[in-house]
Design an enzyme around this catalytic site. Structure first.
Site, PDB file in Angstrom:
ATOM      1  N   CYS A  99       8.571   3.533  11.398  1.00  0.00           N
ATOM      2  CA  CYS A  99       7.949   2.100  10.931  1.00  0.00           C
ATOM      3  C   CYS A  99       9.009   0.766  10.660  1.00  0.00           C
ATOM      4  CB  CYS A  99       6.850   1.947  10.021  1.00  0.00           C
ATOM      5  SG  CYS A  99       5.583   3.142  10.411  1.00  0.00           S
TER       6      CYS A  99
ATOM      7  N   ASP B 103       8.083  -3.799  -2.774  1.00  0.00           N
ATOM      8  CA  ASP B 103       7.454  -2.648  -2.113  1.00  0.00           C
ATOM      9  C   ASP B 103       8.024  -1.186  -2.916  1.00  0.00           C
ATOM     10  OD1 ASP B 103       6.965  -0.415  -0.528  1.00  0.00           O
ATOM     11  OD2 ASP B 103       7.529  -1.352   1.387  1.00  0.00           O
TER      12      ASP B 103
HETATM   13  N1  PMP Z   1       6.725   0.694   2.638  1.00  0.00           N
HETATM   14  C1  PMP Z   1       7.554   1.780   2.591  1.00  0.00           C
HETATM   15  C2  PMP Z   1       8.923   1.612   2.171  1.00  0.00           C
HETATM   16  C3  PMP Z   1       7.010   2.952   3.164  1.00  0.00           C
HETATM   17  O1  PMP Z   1       7.909   3.955   3.068  1.00  0.00           O
HETATM   18  C4  PMP Z   1       5.547   3.089   3.269  1.00  0.00           C
HETATM   19  C5  PMP Z   1       5.084   4.455   3.806  1.00  0.00           C
HETATM   20  N2  PMP Z   1       5.749   5.037   4.685  1.00  0.00           N
HETATM   21  C6  PMP Z   1       4.857   1.984   3.235  1.00  0.00           C
HETATM   22  C7  PMP Z   1       5.369   0.606   2.797  1.00  0.00           C
HETATM   23  C8  PMP Z   1       3.366   1.820   3.477  1.00  0.00           C
HETATM   24  O2  PMP Z   1       2.747   2.773   2.553  1.00  0.00           O
HETATM   25  P1  PMP Z   1       1.230   3.174   2.796  1.00  0.00           P
HETATM   26  O3  PMP Z   1       1.165   3.799   4.351  1.00  0.00           O
HETATM   27  O4  PMP Z   1       1.098   4.131   1.962  1.00  0.00           O
HETATM   28  O5  PMP Z   1       0.403   1.973   2.741  1.00  0.00           O
END
Ligand code: PMP
Length: 408
Positions: free
Chosen positions: A365, A201
């Protein structure tokens, strides 16, 4: 610092030049989404006012122009992460969709009951929940790499989790809530020794860290354009060709087929097999200009500049009364997370906003990670190439006032 001319860069970002609550805006929330340079905004306007058309199927001039621009972004992305082929670049809505695609498609095809999927304690919910869903469906087991008090992955524990049962390892390149940069090359090599595939990721790496998917030898790598000075609603899933070819489609629809009859459908070649329906053409077209912006500045220069801001901010903020830093890893991207004992992070965020300073507050999150630190959330200031030391001083001054007001 060095080759980064921050005043020149700031001129490219119209949004930065405004007052919020009567003060000059200080934007320290680029880890949530970065601001966009004028060239990206212009690219959107140019597309919609000059050559908006549906791609791939049209033979008229506008359709050809739109198709060329769309595919140009794919070639730029291929270079950006050094993929072996442009057919390994799939456009998605962002990291979340990329991970869901892999969990669903690869998981459906290759996970068996009793198999194991390894994630880490530093993951964003979007790199947790898709794996929980597929593990539940396939009766596979989810394992978690533990995190140290400093906010680093415990690699010894990771190596012990690996076994022939491990089928997938999914970790982030850098943590969004603490900034920790993970030793992904080592993580990938170890997973390959037991025959597992690895998904990275890269949400927090795209605009700061070198990404060479061939050197890393990762099997999948996900990016979101909106964290890389690009538009929202578009991202990249990189996958090794042989693996993508072995995976079933994720979405069915137009564009992803070769031939359809009611009895049987044959699927299109890569990457179109995974791009069902009319894609987000305008945003993909503009995304190229965001990657060009990063490449022109140079990731190493950006990283050095942001690191300098991080060191400066860390030193000043950590000296403030009652402040406790969360996440003190050796290698970090420009993310400073902290709590102030006795003051709720929401209150701090609101009082900073009243002074024109935008920070993130909450669990980012990453609720399991917050639970490990026995907190509900943090205040997070994240730094980008358009931020300045003067802005850090404004943050520090603002925090000082908040703390003195709340804890006289
Ligand atoms: N993984 C990480 C480490 C993130 O910081 C984020 C976005 N905050 C995401 C996944 C998800 O990305 P997106 O909301 O652009 O799909």
């Amino acid at each position: 610092t060095g080759v980064i001319d921050v005043e020149k860069i700031r001129k490219e970002f119209p949004i930065l030049h405004q007052q919020v609550n009567g003060r000059d805006l200080v934007y320290f929330d680029s880890a949530a989404t970065s601001q966009k340079p004028q060239r990206v905004i212009n690219a959107l306007v140019d597309y919609y006012s000059g050559f908006n058309a549906n791609i791939h199927r049209g033979i008229h001039t506008l359709a050809e122009k739109a198709t060329r621009a769309y595919e140009d972004t794919r070639l730029t992305a291929q270079k950006f992460i050094n993929a072996a082929s442009d057919t390994e670049i799939i456009f998605t809505r962002g990291v979340t969709e990329g991970i869901n695609l892999v969990a669903s498609s690869y998981g459906k095809a290759f996970l068996q009951p009793g198999d194991e999927v390894i994630i880490s304690g530093l993951e964003h919910h979007s790199n947790i929940v898709p794996w929980q869903l597929i593990c539940e469906e396939k009766k596979a087991v989810l394992k978690v790499i533990p995190v140290s008090d400093q906010g680093e992955l415990q690699i010894d524990a990771y190596l012990k989790l690996l076994s022939p049962k491990t089928k997938i390892v999914a970790v982030n390149h850098a943590s969004n809530s603490l900034g920790t940069i993970n030793p992904i090359k080592e993580i990938i090599a170890a997973a390959h020794r037991v025959g597992a595939v690895v998904l990275i990721d890269g949400a927090q790496a795209g605009s700061h860290l070198e990404i060479d998917v061939q050197d890393l030898d990762c099997d999948f790598y996900c990016l979101s354009a909106h964290k890389m000075y690009g538009p929202t609603g578009v991202g990249i899933l990189y996958g090794k060709k042989s693996i993508l070819e072995a995976m079933p489609p994720y979405h069915g629809g137009g564009e992803m087929i070769k031939e359809v009859t009611f009895e049987k459908t044959t699927y299109n070649d890569l990457p179109y097999k995974f791009e069902a329906g009319t894609p987000n053409i305008g945003d993909v077209v503009a995304f190229k200009h965001a990657m060009d912006f990063i490449t022109e500045l140079g990731k190493e220069n950006i990283a050095t500049y942001e690191h300098d801001l991080l060191v400066y901010a860390t030193e000043k903020v950590s000296k403030l009364k009652s402040v406790r830093l969360i996440g003190t890893a050796k290698d970090k991207v420009g993310v400073l997370s902290f709590v102030v004992d006795g003051i709720h992070h929401f209150d701090i965020g609101q009082m900073l906003d009243a002074r024109g300073i935008a920070v993130r507050t909450g669990h980012h999150c990453t609720q399991p990670l917050m639970t490990q630190y026995c907190i509900e959330g943090t205040v997070r200031a994240s730094f980008s190439v358009y931020n300045t030391k003067k802005e850090v001083d404004q943050l520090v001054e603002g925090l000082e006032r908040v703390i003195n007001f709340m804890k006289p």
